[in-house]
Design a protein around this motif. Structure first.
Motif, mmCIF file in Angstrom:
data_model
loop_
_atom_site.group_PDB
_atom_site.id
_atom_site.type_symbol
_atom_site.label_atom_id
_atom_site.label_comp_id
_atom_site.label_asym_id
_atom_site.label_seq_id
_atom_site.Cartn_x
_atom_site.Cartn_y
_atom_site.Cartn_z
ATOM 1 N N LYS A 52 0.838 -1.209 0.000
ATOM 2 C CA LYS A 52 0.000 0.000 0.000
ATOM 3 C C LYS A 52 0.872 1.258 0.000
ATOM 4 C CE LYS A 52 -3.740 -2.302 2.542
ATOM 5 N NZ LYS A 52 -4.529 -2.291 3.794
ATOM 6 N N THR A 53 1.874 1.289 0.814
ATOM 7 C CA THR A 53 2.678 2.517 0.981
ATOM 8 C C THR A 53 3.984 2.460 0.207
ATOM 9 O OG1 THR A 53 3.772 1.623 2.949
ATOM 10 C CG2 THR A 53 1.718 2.829 3.280
ATOM 11 N N MET A 54 4.505 1.281 -0.032
ATOM 12 C CA MET A 54 5.787 1.064 -0.678
ATOM 13 C C MET A 54 6.918 1.841 0.020
ATOM 14 S SD MET A 54 5.449 -1.249 -2.830
ATOM 15 C CE MET A 54 7.070 -1.188 -3.553
ATOM 16 N N GLU A 55 6.834 1.941 1.356
ATOM 17 C CA GLU A 55 7.925 2.511 2.155
ATOM 18 C C GLU A 55 8.786 1.361 2.640
ATOM 19 O OE1 GLU A 55 6.410 4.907 5.247
ATOM 20 O OE2 GLU A 55 5.452 6.359 3.906
ATOM 21 N N TRP A 56 10.089 1.453 2.372
ATOM 22 C CA TRP A 56 10.991 0.341 2.647
ATOM 23 C C TRP A 56 11.571 0.453 4.042
ATOM 24 C CZ3 TRP A 56 11.179 -3.682 -0.615
ATOM 25 C CH2 TRP A 56 10.746 -3.486 -1.922
ATOM 26 N N TYR A 57 11.613 -0.685 4.724
ATOM 27 C CA TYR A 57 12.180 -0.781 6.072
ATOM 28 C C TYR A 57 13.187 -1.928 6.092
ATOM 29 C CZ TYR A 57 8.265 2.172 7.378
ATOM 30 O OH TYR A 57 7.368 3.209 7.461
ATOM 31 N N THR A 58 14.325 -1.705 6.743
ATOM 32 C CA THR A 58 15.392 -2.708 6.803
ATOM 33 C C THR A 58 15.020 -3.795 7.799
ATOM 34 O OG1 THR A 58 17.056 -1.074 6.207
ATOM 35 C CG2 THR A 58 17.827 -3.096 7.269
ATOM 36 N N VAL A 59 15.131 -5.060 7.339
ATOM 37 C CA VAL A 59 14.853 -6.221 8.197
ATOM 38 C C VAL A 59 16.157 -6.806 8.731
ATOM 39 C CG1 VAL A 59 13.785 -8.504 8.303
ATOM 40 C CG2 VAL A 59 12.755 -6.709 6.892
ATOM 41 N N PHE A 60 17.131 -6.998 7.826
ATOM 42 C CA PHE A 60 18.436 -7.530 8.215
ATOM 43 C C PHE A 60 19.517 -6.623 7.645
ATOM 44 C CE2 PHE A 60 15.738 -11.397 7.973
ATOM 45 C CZ PHE A 60 15.833 -11.801 9.299
ATOM 46 N N ASP A 61 20.567 -6.409 8.451
ATOM 47 C CA ASP A 61 21.702 -5.584 8.042
ATOM 48 C C ASP A 61 22.971 -6.407 8.201
ATOM 49 O OD1 ASP A 61 23.042 -3.457 7.109
ATOM 50 O OD2 ASP A 61 22.874 -2.220 8.908
ATOM 51 N N HIS A 62 23.886 -6.338 7.228
ATOM 52 C CA HIS A 62 25.143 -7.114 7.241
ATOM 53 C C HIS A 62 24.823 -8.621 7.382
ATOM 54 C CE1 HIS A 62 27.003 -3.231 7.626
ATOM 55 N NE2 HIS A 62 26.475 -3.020 8.831
ATOM 56 N N TYR A 63 23.847 -9.063 6.647
ATOM 57 C CA TYR A 63 23.419 -10.478 6.713
ATOM 58 C C TYR A 63 24.308 -11.281 5.763
ATOM 59 C CZ TYR A 63 20.167 -14.431 7.066
ATOM 60 O OH TYR A 63 19.604 -15.650 7.318
ATOM 61 N N ARG A 64 24.935 -12.355 6.270
ATOM 62 C CA ARG A 64 25.968 -13.043 5.505
ATOM 63 C C ARG A 64 25.420 -14.229 4.677
ATOM 64 N NH1 ARG A 64 31.168 -11.851 6.352
ATOM 65 N NH2 ARG A 64 31.665 -10.364 8.004
ATOM 66 N N ARG A 65 24.333 -14.824 5.075
ATOM 67 C CA ARG A 65 23.812 -15.982 4.340
ATOM 68 C C ARG A 65 23.066 -15.536 3.082
ATOM 69 N NH1 ARG A 65 21.252 -19.659 9.268
ATOM 70 N NH2 ARG A 65 23.180 -19.789 10.531
ATOM 71 N N THR A 66 22.733 -16.562 2.216
ATOM 72 C CA THR A 66 21.993 -16.271 0.987
ATOM 73 C C THR A 66 20.542 -16.745 1.094
ATOM 74 O OG1 THR A 66 22.781 -18.359 0.049
ATOM 75 C CG2 THR A 66 24.042 -16.356 -0.456
ATOM 76 N N ASN A 67 20.033 -16.930 2.313
ATOM 77 C CA ASN A 67 18.619 -17.203 2.537
ATOM 78 C C ASN A 67 18.258 -16.677 3.902
ATOM 79 O OD1 ASN A 67 18.994 -19.509 4.611
ATOM 80 N ND2 ASN A 67 20.207 -20.197 2.847
ATOM 81 N N CYS A 68 16.987 -16.293 4.052
ATOM 82 C CA CYS A 68 16.543 -15.724 5.335
ATOM 83 C C CYS A 68 15.044 -15.922 5.467
ATOM 84 C CB CYS A 68 16.908 -14.260 5.430
ATOM 85 S SG CYS A 68 15.957 -13.209 4.312
ATOM 86 N N ILE A 69 14.551 -15.763 6.678
ATOM 87 C CA ILE A 69 13.127 -15.814 6.987
ATOM 88 C C ILE A 69 12.748 -14.484 7.616
ATOM 89 C CG2 ILE A 69 11.337 -16.919 8.355
ATOM 90 C CD1 ILE A 69 12.936 -19.507 8.175
ATOM 91 N N VAL A 70 11.779 -13.803 7.001
ATOM 92 C CA VAL A 70 11.287 -12.524 7.507
ATOM 93 C C VAL A 70 10.041 -12.796 8.334
ATOM 94 C CG1 VAL A 70 10.498 -10.229 6.920
ATOM 95 C CG2 VAL A 70 12.201 -11.367 5.466
ATOM 96 N N SER A 71 10.057 -12.399 9.597
ATOM 97 C CA SER A 71 8.953 -12.675 10.520
ATOM 98 C C SER A 71 8.241 -11.386 10.899
ATOM 99 C CB SER A 71 9.489 -13.385 11.764
ATOM 100 O OG SER A 71 10.166 -14.577 11.418
ATOM 101 N N ASP A 72 7.240 -11.533 11.761
ATOM 102 C CA ASP A 72 6.473 -10.409 12.323
ATOM 103 C C ASP A 72 5.820 -9.578 11.229
ATOM 104 O OD1 ASP A 72 7.222 -11.213 14.858
ATOM 105 O OD2 ASP A 72 9.027 -9.950 14.848
ATOM 106 N N LEU A 73 5.319 -10.235 10.190
ATOM 107 C CA LEU A 73 4.586 -9.516 9.162
ATOM 108 C C LEU A 73 3.139 -9.354 9.604
ATOM 109 C CD1 LEU A 73 6.024 -11.336 6.018
ATOM 110 C CD2 LEU A 73 6.768 -9.173 7.033
ATOM 111 N N ILE A 74 2.457 -8.354 9.105
ATOM 112 C CA ILE A 74 1.108 -8.012 9.554
ATOM 113 C C ILE A 74 0.094 -8.764 8.691
ATOM 114 C CG2 ILE A 74 -0.552 -6.142 9.843
ATOM 115 C CD1 ILE A 74 1.803 -4.271 10.283
ATOM 116 N N MET A 75 -0.852 -9.334 9.393
ATOM 117 C CA MET A 75 -1.892 -10.128 8.732
ATOM 118 C C MET A 75 -2.720 -9.235 7.795
ATOM 119 S SD MET A 75 -4.938 -12.335 10.495
ATOM 120 C CE MET A 75 -3.779 -13.233 11.486
ATOM 121 N N GLY A 76 -2.973 -9.780 6.629
ATOM 122 C CA GLY A 76 -3.808 -9.084 5.667
ATOM 123 C C GLY A 76 -3.040 -8.184 4.725
ATOM 124 N N ASN A 77 -1.755 -7.906 5.001
ATOM 125 C CA ASN A 77 -0.955 -7.040 4.125
ATOM 126 C C ASN A 77 -0.191 -7.883 3.109
ATOM 127 O OD1 ASN A 77 -1.871 -4.998 5.680
ATOM 128 N ND2 ASN A 77 0.098 -4.457 6.589
#
Length: 1265
Positions: free
Chosen positions: A1060-1085
């Motif tokens: 909806k807003t397309m405002e970017w927020y950093t989830v991981f910084d200086h992340y060394r692996r080539t896979n990740c899991i993004v948590s705490d996302l808001i239901m319905g978005n």
């Protein structure tokens, strides 16, 4: 019951909010909010158990929380409403008791910024406020760009307390320097402040020739604790402030007040009362008080200004507690607002006159203290401030006072007229005089660097007379010779004193006299000292003057005059000067005239054998009187004829004498009693007189006697002698550090007597006092003058002396300055040698002197030779030299000399000969430490690699990259005798690699390798995939970027964005692996994800973004929102603020303003007299948030009229109009100092007194060109 909370802010008008359990309280029947000035209250009616929560009050940026404790009725007896409460932390027995304080810190309460003009300061320390126990820092910044060294900064408290000695637990001073901005920062930090720290402070900064200071104040904000009372017995007691009563009461009344108002914790209240700062009563008399301190230079003027609340209030100005009075005039100020001009009505007490003058012509010339009243402003002007004005000043209005301190800074004392050299005799009085820029200034006197004081014998006496300073030595001795210095804080002056032994010179000695009876005999002598006295002796006995014998002393001439000489006067006469071993003697011979009987027929005869010298020559001193008595005889009495004969020219028509010589003679008859040269005739003699002999009187005088019997004649030669003519101006040569050689030529005319010697004098060029250099006559035509001061300009002149006296002075010589050659240069060494060159270096001389340094002369000499050859053409100003074109194998000596106006210095020489031959030195690199590891640079940066080396002769240098020759267009190489440089203006990735550089001398070589790594930002990750989405999580995978930027990938940055807003927020910084899991996302978005790569150069410029969003599914019932009809906000234009009729002055820009509202935004049109103004450049139209402005640039009377503003939109239109009158320029008398305003006064009543009523009527203006 009812609970009342009260709070108090520092200023009135501050908006206060009340909160209950974090929610704002709105006014209702239960909650009553009141505001009176700076006092605010919250009343809670019908208090219940539900009101036992946390409350808060907010004022500006300050927020204070408090609690209301509610207990069941009957559990604890309710205290009286008038009892003083205590904080809950101290006592829990009170039912509805709370303590609170509100500190309103908003923009309105901030102290005003100090508006002093900035001198050395870039930023001045500002006034500050601190609570007890808190910390505060004051900062001052000084511009250092124009300063040669760090400025000196001092911090003061009050007027004199230097805080530099108070540094410790509670006070710290810090300083630092920013090399980029070239600004010095000085900080004073106060730690754990207490009550005594409040007051005025001052920061002073000084450099060699500049000074500046800044004053600031420190105040304390104490925790005033008004209290909240519980309502109980009566309404009247709820208004009693027990804290205010305790604050104002004496300590003896504390217990009585506690009993009266039911205070249970008196001790606790008194402890807190000690920490309370008494509330400063807001001034009702002053709108603006005096600043804490002022500073002014001595001799300048300063204005002290206050603003009073009542324009008609009377003020008094005090200085050190004493009222400042105006002694001779009473000033009454009247303001005519229409013409904006002030008048001063002066009642002259001495002359009883009443007159009116403009302030501009009176205020600044009559009084030392000037009092002005301009509207609400009261100004005290102090003219020509002196040190006596350095005091404390007060302005008193009624019972209120405003204090300040005035600091008068004394300027440096300058020497306006320097000391002059002096030469005196032993025992004479010496007086050195100089003039300074300030009357009564303090100076310091020194002799040869040692300070002089008043000794017990009072040898030195110091005297001040206005701006003149004197050093007096009553009786000088030989030990007093030396250099005397007077010093002030702004200058130095030096003079030399030379004390000579007394020596008397005889310019003219007494001569033998032959005098006839009853004639006058005069013995005269001249000595060098006018003050020398002496005695006359006759045959060894002192001569006692009487009516016939006179003794006189006029200047340097001593005379003994004897009238009517008798035979008893014949004797030896002597003159002895007092204090000197001199004896001037002469003999008086008495001429006795014998009368013999002669026959009547006797030829005339001239008797000249009576003179005591050659019969035909008489010598007379110029200016003296010549009287020659010539006895004659003859019967009958002969006729005497005197003639002056000039034997100057031989002509063809000549007269032949008895010897056959040919002479042309010119005769000039001298008549009796005629002119300055005359003849007096007597019976038996004639007298030849010359009054005041001159050089023209010199010559041959012929006397001829004739009678019937015969004729006789005789020639008398008169020679006039005088002082010599002045010599020509002397020439100066051989000038040294403190000496020079003076040369001169003899005078063209010696005065008829041989020149006995010369006297030499000198003076400083800007001085008027000549000082004699010799007391013994100089026989030679040269003299070496010594004891001069190097760097001072002098002049010389000469006197010639013969037996008659001293000539007039010669013209002054050309000005010259004693200067000495510099000392020889130091540290003269050989720096390098090749087959044809020698490189030398040296340092400047240790002593250069007043003549400065013009350059150096470098010479060399071959071994076995004595001829020195210049190595460089002319002088060189550098301290290094390269001597070229030398023969290989020669052995040379080198020397160097420094040169200035005085000549050449001594030579600095290299002791051992230098062989001109290249010295073989093995090639070797001196690789810097940072190049021994990989050199990492970013793309676009400049690469500049400098590698020093050694090796002789000059080695061959070769650069390679990865074994290949470098491209000169891409990489720059510069070589010198001592280093090699690799330069790349803008680095690119292809510049990375291993660079090898080789030194080659014959069969010897050295090699080093340098690894350069150019890095850039990496590319974005590849193949990003959204692997899975479950619950509130999303799984991502990706692969490393294809382009790593020539550097290791350090990690990744993972970001998410809501669709909806397309405002970017950093989830991981200086992340060394080539896979990740993004948590705490808001239901319905729905979420998009992107990933950046990162290396040493930073994040990649672009990111890899997921193509499809991750949808976080909702669980349970799906809510369908209802649809509402959109509200129509359209509105026709309507003016909310009208245009106002205006009357303005022509030539000054003016504006017309109004306000309008309407949706959609209306279009605005301006009209003048129904004419559209949109195309006229004279009018500018503005519209900002509904406020409409029309600016008329420099209106003229033509611009007057009806102006209309019209607003139009699709819903309608509205218009409004006003009238504008433009007046022509009025005469402003203050703009022209020659404007005179005629004022007529009408007096009601008879006579003038203090209560006389005056009425002033402004009739017209009269302009006087």
């Amino acid at each position: 019951n009812t609970a009342v909370f009260e709070a108090e802010t520092e200023k009135s008008g501050i908006k206060v909010k009340w909160q209950r359990a974090g929610t704002e309280i709105t006014e209702s029947e239960k909650y009553v909010i009141k505001t009176e000035g700076n006092k605010h209250s919250l009343t809670i009616n019908n208090v219940g158990k539900e009101d036992d929560v946390t409350y808060a009050v907010i004022a500006g940026s300050s927020k204070v929380k408090f609690e209301l404790k509610v207990k069941e009725a009957g559990a604890v007896p309710a205290p009286a409403a008038s009892e003083s409460p205590a904080p809950a932390a101290e006592s829990s027995q009170n039912r509805e008791v709370i303590m609170m304080f509100i500190s309103a810190s908003s923009a309105e309460t901030q102290p005003e910024e100090h508006q002093d003009p900035i001198g050395l300061f870039v930023a001045r320390p500002q006034d500050g406020e601190v609570t007890v126990g808190g910390n505060i820092t004051f900062t001052a910044k000084v511009a250092g760009e124009s300063l040669l060294k760090k400025p000196s900064v001092k911090w003061f408290k009050g007027k004199w307390m230097d805080l530099g000695s108070k540094v410790g637990k509670h006070l710290q001073l810090h300083e630092n320097y920013d090399r980029n901005s070239k600004v010095y920062t000085f900080e004073m930090e106060i730690i754990e402040a207490n009550m005594t720290f409040a007051g005025g402070y001052r920061c002073e900064v000084s450099t060699k020739d500049k000074f500046d200071s800044s004053n600031f104040n420190l105040t304390h904000s104490e925790t005033l604790i008004p209290f909240c009372r519980g309502e109980g017995k009566s309404e009247s007691q709820s208004d009693v402030d027990v804290w205010d009563i305790l604050r104002k009461a004496p300590p003896t009344e504390y217990e009585k007040i506690a009993f009266q108002y039911g205070i249970t914790d008196l001790r606790g209240m008194l402890k807190r009362l000690k920490r309370i700062k008494k509330e400063e009563k807001k001034s009702t008399a002053f709108l603006k008080k005096l600043d804490p301190a002022y500073q002014v230079d001595k001799g300048q003027k300063i204005k002290l200004m206050v603003e009073v609340a009542n324009p008609d209030a009377d003020v008094k100005w005090l200085k050190n507690g004493q009222e400042i009075q105006v002694s001779d005039s009473v000033l009454l100020f009247m303001c005519i607002s229409r013409v904006q001009m002030y008048f001063v009505l002066i009642w002259d007490i001495l002359q009883c006159n009443l007159f009116v003058k403009p302030i501009s012509s009176v205020l600044y010339c009559l009084f030392r203290y000037i009092f002005e009243a301009v509207g609400n402003k009261r100004i005290l002007t102090i003219n020509h401030c002196s040190l006596a004005d350095d005091a404390a000043y007060e302005c008193v209005v009624g019972d209120e006072k405003s204090f300040t301190e005035l600091f008068v800074k004394e300027p440096p004392i300058l020497i306006t007229h320097p000391l002059e050299d002096q030469m005196v005799m032993v025992g004479e009085r010496v007086e050195f005089e100089c003039e300074v820029s300030e009357e009564g200034a303090t100076v310091k006197w020194e002799k040869d660097g040692i300070e002089l004081t008043r000794e017990e014998t009072f040898k030195y006496r110091f005297k001040k007379d206005g701006k003149k300073q004197y050093l007096i030595i009553n009786e000088s001795t030989k030990e007093d010779s030396g250099h005397y210095t007077v010093k002030t804080n702004g200058g130095v002056s030096v003079a030399e004193l030379i004390v000579q032994e007394k020596k008397l010179e005889v310019y003219q000695s007494i001569a033998d006299l032959t005098v006839k009876a009853r004639d006058q005999a005069v013995f005269k002598c001249e000595v060098s000292d006018e003050n020398v006295k002496g005695i006359w002796l006759k045959n060894g006995k002192e001569v006692i003057p009487d009516e016939r014998i006179k003794i006189s002393h006029i200047g340097r001439i001593h005379k003994l005059t004897i009238e009517d000489v008798t035979p008893e006067d014949e004797a030896d006469y002597s003159f002895i000067p007092q204090g000197f071993a001199y004896n001037l003697s002469a003999k008086l011979q008495f001429l006795e005239v014998k009368i013999d009987f002669v026959p009547r027929e006797e030829p005339p005869k001239i008797h000249l054998d009576c003179l005591g010298q050659s019969p035909d020559t008489i010598v007379v001193v110029a200016g003296n009187k010549l009287r020659l008595d010539v006895p004659v005889s003859g019967d009958p009495t002969p006729t005497v004829i005197w003639q002056k004969v000039n034997k100057d020219k031989i002509l063809q028509d000549t007269w032949k004498d008895d010897n056959g010589s040919r002479e042309w003679m010119d005769y000039k008859l001298l008549f009796e009693s005629e002119g300055r040269v005359r003849v007096e005739m007597h019976e038996d003699h004639c007298v030849f007189i010359i009054e005041g002999a001159e050089k023209e009187d010199e010559g041959v005088y012929r006397v001829i006697l004739k009678n019937p019997v015969g004729e006789d004649k005789a020639d008398i030669t008169v020679k006039v002698i005088d002082v010599p003519d002045p010599p020509e101006a002397p020439t100066i040569s051989n000038i040294g550090e403190d000496y020079c050689t003076v040369q001169w030529q003899p005078p063209k005319y010696d005065g008829g007597q041989p020149v006995l010697g010369y006297i030499l004098e000198r003076k400083k060029k800007k001085s008027y006092r000549w000082m004699r250099l010799n007391f013994d006559l100089l026989k030679e035509l040269t003299y070496e003058a010594k004891r001069m001061i190097e760097g001072v300009v002098y002049e010389m002149r000469i006197y010639a002396v013969n037996s008659i006296g001293m000539s007039r002075p010669s013209p002054a010589s050309q000005p010259f300055m004693p200067i000495a050659p510099p000392s020889e240069p130091t540290h003269f060494t050989v720096e390098d040698v090749s087959d044809s060159t020698v490189s030398l270096k040296w340092r400047p001389p240790e002593r250069i002197g007043a003549g400065g340094l013009d350059g150096y002369i470098l010479e060399y000499c071959k071994d076995g030779s004595t001829e020195w050859i210049p190595a460089l053409p002319g002088l060189t100003e550098r301290t290094t030299a390269l001597v070229k074109d030398l023969v290989t194998g020669d052995k040379l000596y080198f020397r160097i000399k420094a040169v200035n106006l005085a000549g050449e210095s001594g030579a600095a020489t290299i002791k051992e000969p230098v062989t001109v031959q290249e010295i073989l030195q093995r090639p070797k690199f001196w690789l810097p430490r940072h190049l021994r590891q990989t050199l990492v640079k970013k793309v676009g940066e400049t690469i500049n690699i400098v590698i020093p080396f050694q090796g002789k002769p000059r080695p061959k240098i070769t650069w390679l990259k990865n074994g290949q020759t470098l491209d000169s267009k891409d990489v720059g190489i510069r070589n010198s005798n001592t280093d090699t440089i690799l330069f790349i203006r803008k680095a690119e990735l292809h510049h990375s690699g291993t660079y090898e550089v080789t030194l080659q001398i014959e069969n010897m070589s050295d090699k080093v390798a340098i690894i350069i790594q150019i890095i850039d930002k990496p590319g974005p990750p590849q193949n990003i995939k959204l692997v899975d989405v479950w619950g509130f999580n999303a799984a991502l995978e990706w692969t490393p970027p294809q382009d790593d930027g020539n550097a290791q990938i350090l990690g990744y940055t993972v970001q998410k964005a809501d669709k909806k807003t397309m405002e970017w927020y950093t989830v991981f910084d200086h992340y060394r692996r080539t896979n990740c899991i993004v948590s705490d996302l808001i239901m319905g978005n729905e979420y998009f994800f992107r990933i950046f790569s990162e290396n040493l150069c930073g994040l990649s410029e672009t990111a890899a973004t997921t193509k499809n969003p991750a949808h976080i599914q909702k669980t349970g019932t799906i809510y369908k929102p209802p649809s509402y009809k959109a509200h129509d906000f359209s509105e026709a234009p309507k003016f909310t603020h009208p245009l106002v009729n205006r009357s303005v002055i022509a030539g000054y820009n003016t504006t017309l303003s109004c306000a309008v509202r309407g949706i959609p935004k209306p279009k605005i049109f301006w009209f003048k007299n129904k004419m559209d103004l949109s195309g006229d450049a004279k009018y500018r139209m503005f519209s900002k948030q509904g406020v409409l402005t029309l600016e008329i640039r420099k209106p003229t009377p033509f611009d007057g009229g009806i102006y209309t503003c019209k607003a139009v939109n699709e819903c309608g239109e509205d218009e409004i109009e006003c009238r504008l009158d433009v007046r022509g320029n009025q005469i402003n008398p203050m703009d022209n100092p020659n404007t005179v305003i005629q004022v007529w006064w009408s007096v009601e009543g008879e006579g003038l007194s203090t209560n006389t009523a005056l009425r002033m009527t402004l009739l017209d203006f009269v302009l006087i060109p």
